[in-house]
Design an enzyme around this catalytic site. Structure first.
Site, PDB file in Angstrom:
ATOM      1  N   GLY A 188     -24.842  18.669 118.312  1.00 24.52           N
ATOM      2  CA  GLY A 188     -24.178  19.903 118.745  1.00 24.52           C
ATOM      3  C   GLY A 188     -23.704  20.763 117.592  1.00 24.52           C
ATOM      4  N   GLU A 191     -27.520  25.333 117.068  1.00 20.43           N
ATOM      5  CA  GLU A 191     -28.129  25.797 118.305  1.00 20.43           C
ATOM      6  C   GLU A 191     -29.650  25.692 118.204  1.00 20.43           C
ATOM      7  OE1 GLU A 191     -26.083  29.454 119.910  1.00 20.43           O
ATOM      8  OE2 GLU A 191     -25.055  29.207 118.000  1.00 20.43           O
ATOM      9  N   LYS A 206     -19.807  36.707 108.951  1.00 15.40           N
ATOM     10  CA  LYS A 206     -18.403  36.267 108.908  1.00 15.40           C
ATOM     11  C   LYS A 206     -17.694  36.798 107.667  1.00 15.40           C
ATOM     12  CE  LYS A 206     -19.309  31.934 111.361  1.00 15.40           C
ATOM     13  NZ  LYS A 206     -19.769  30.553 111.121  1.00 15.40           N
TER      14      LYS A 206
END
Lengths: 334, 334
Positions: A188, A191, A206
């Site tokens: 996880g 993606e 970011k």
């Protein structure tokens, strides 16, 4: 005293959206005791009503009709957790035009169109917050906007992409990039489409948002010089590791007499360097400035429940009616 | 648009107080551009008007008369940076009775009388904030009160006393405690009276405040089990260091079905442990909880300009008229 109910809608009900609903449901009592507010997800926009969901909302919550959210005057605040640029930007503007405050986790949209959206929010006199768009659960936007004296930060340095941090950690132990990426997906940490992580554009977005927020001078994504990790060979990483060095994808933003420089690049660091020791899949951001010296924040940079925690923090601020608009920072000086 | 002037008074004009005045003066333009506010220190309570000051305020600002602050209706907000329990508690209550919001850096007062003062502030319907009382420039109180979902933190662990962290770092290289303490004073890492640092009560007060703020159950100082570093020999520290171990003064607070346990004790850690690697004179706090996982904050835990940065963050929140009262967290569930 009976609590005030705040009606929340979500755009998107995937990993983050369903975690927001679950968090608001599971912690409803603690939230009410502390804030006097009862937040309820009353509507969530999805593409496919029949898709199985990890957290199944009551009948009538899921909808494929954006108008059922935008035109519903009873909805107090909307969290945009669907991602993408189109039609998300149109939805964003329509929500502001309809008088709804917005919380968003969409770093690519804000890094590209933050300035224009900040103006739209300002015209509408609505607060917009985006903590979840930068470093998941790490509350760096709030700290920049509220805790530190305005524009006191001079330099920001960090590891702001957990996926590549995990991949580099594995590759320096001999894993091929593709194998490490499969592992990351299983855990996880990545993606299915990891292109923005690998080519550095996720970290660049970011860093652009952090620079704009901190320095009071909008920095858009096309001002950021960035490169990713796709061309790095595990052999080079292993050799560096044996020599006591680590390669990490490091972002840096600095301001000097109002000139802002933002860049993201794989960087060789001593193994004892703070940024070489960020756990796999974590983010770390160090803020340097006048007065407070150096402030470092570390936490999970992604993940449904972690990102949901940041979304809920922003929803609570807006629900309490005392939120400043963090998005205003992306619009530049008034 | 002309800025709104906010009139600030200080109780105390020592290292922290004068740094607050300097910061508000030096950054007045940035603060005004970002917030539309002009904060001015108009009065500061001192014991001795003639003492030389590193930052000399204009004539008429310094006063020895508390009434000149408490009874001046033009003063909008007061920062208490004088420390001590008496007469500070009386001043605190008098300010609330006079309708003035308070920002305080006084951990010992809040750890002992926080619950009662929270009730007084609640009755007066005034916001009180205390970021500067816990870990200097590290905005952990704000994160607990605003960024994370209410009561989502289950455990707090940290190195929250920079003085002892510096001393232990020096002693493990063979320095005697007294010599290390002299060094610390020269570097500004220790005050002349370092008893509260050495015996652990400074760290205990901070951990009690963090526990109360995080868990929604007031924890007062007498519930904290604490010990300090006065009895630790440099020889033991050196031996531990040679064996790859470090001794650090570690604070821990945990909640489980509403039972809160808080303790502070010298603790042996592996040299690679995150808390063993906190730089001398720094603080580090890790928050663990549901959803967000583990969030770590590191920064300068003391110092005039560093603590002033936290005071100014709270002053700006109150000045903007949108501040929640963080002190309410110390009063327990309503």
């Amino acid at each position: 005293v009976s609590p005030r109910t705040v009606r929340v809608a979500l755009l998107g009900y995937g990993c983050v959206g369903s975690s927001v609903d679950r968090l608001l449901t599971d912690r409803a009592d603690e939230i009410e005791e502390t804030t006097g507010l009862r937040l309820r997800v009353v509507r969530a926009l999805v593409r496919d009503l029949r898709k199985p969901r990890p957290f199944q909302p009551p009948p009538g919550v899921l909808t494929t009709d954006f108008g059922a959210i935008c035109e519903d005057a009873s909805i107090d605040v909307v969290a945009e957790v669907m991602g993408g640029l189109t039609p998300t930007e149109d939805y964003f503007r329509a929500l502001l035009a309809a008088g709804k405050p917005v919380v968003t986790a969409n770093k690519q949209l804000l890094a590209r169109r933050g300035r224009e959206l900040a103006r739209a929010a300002e015209l509408a006199r609505l607060p917009v917050r985006f903590e979840a768009a930068v470093c998941g659960a790490v509350p760096v936007v709030r700290i920049l906007c509220e805790a530190l004296p305005p524009r006191s930060v001079r330099r920001i340095v960090g590891v702001v992409n957990g996926t590549t941090n995990y991949l580099l950690t594995r590759m320096e132990h001999g894993r091929a990039l593709d194998d490490a990426l499969d592992e990351a997906r299983d855990l996880g940490y990545a993606e299915s489409d990891a292109r923005d992580d690998l080519n550095g554009s996720d970290a660049a977005a970011k860093m652009a948002l952090l620079a704009s927020t901190a320095f009071g001078t909008p920095a858009s994504l096309d001002q950021v010089e960035f490169s990713g990790i796709a061309d790095i060979s595990p052999r080079d990483l292993e050799e560096a590791r044996r020599a006591g060095r680590r390669v990490r994808l490091v972002g840096e933003a600095a301001v000097d007499d109002r000139a802002v420089v933002v860049r993201v690049a794989p960087t060789e660091l001593d193994e004892h360097h703070e940024l070489a020791r960020v756990p796999a899949a974590f983010n770390e951001v160090a803020l340097e400035g006048d007065g407070f010296g150096r402030l470092t924040l570390r936490g999970p940079g992604a993940g449904g429940p972690e990102t949901a925690s940041a979304v809920v923090g922003d929803l609570l601020a807006i629900a309490a009616g005392r939120a400043t608009s963090h998005l205003a920072r992306l619009g530049g000086a008034a």
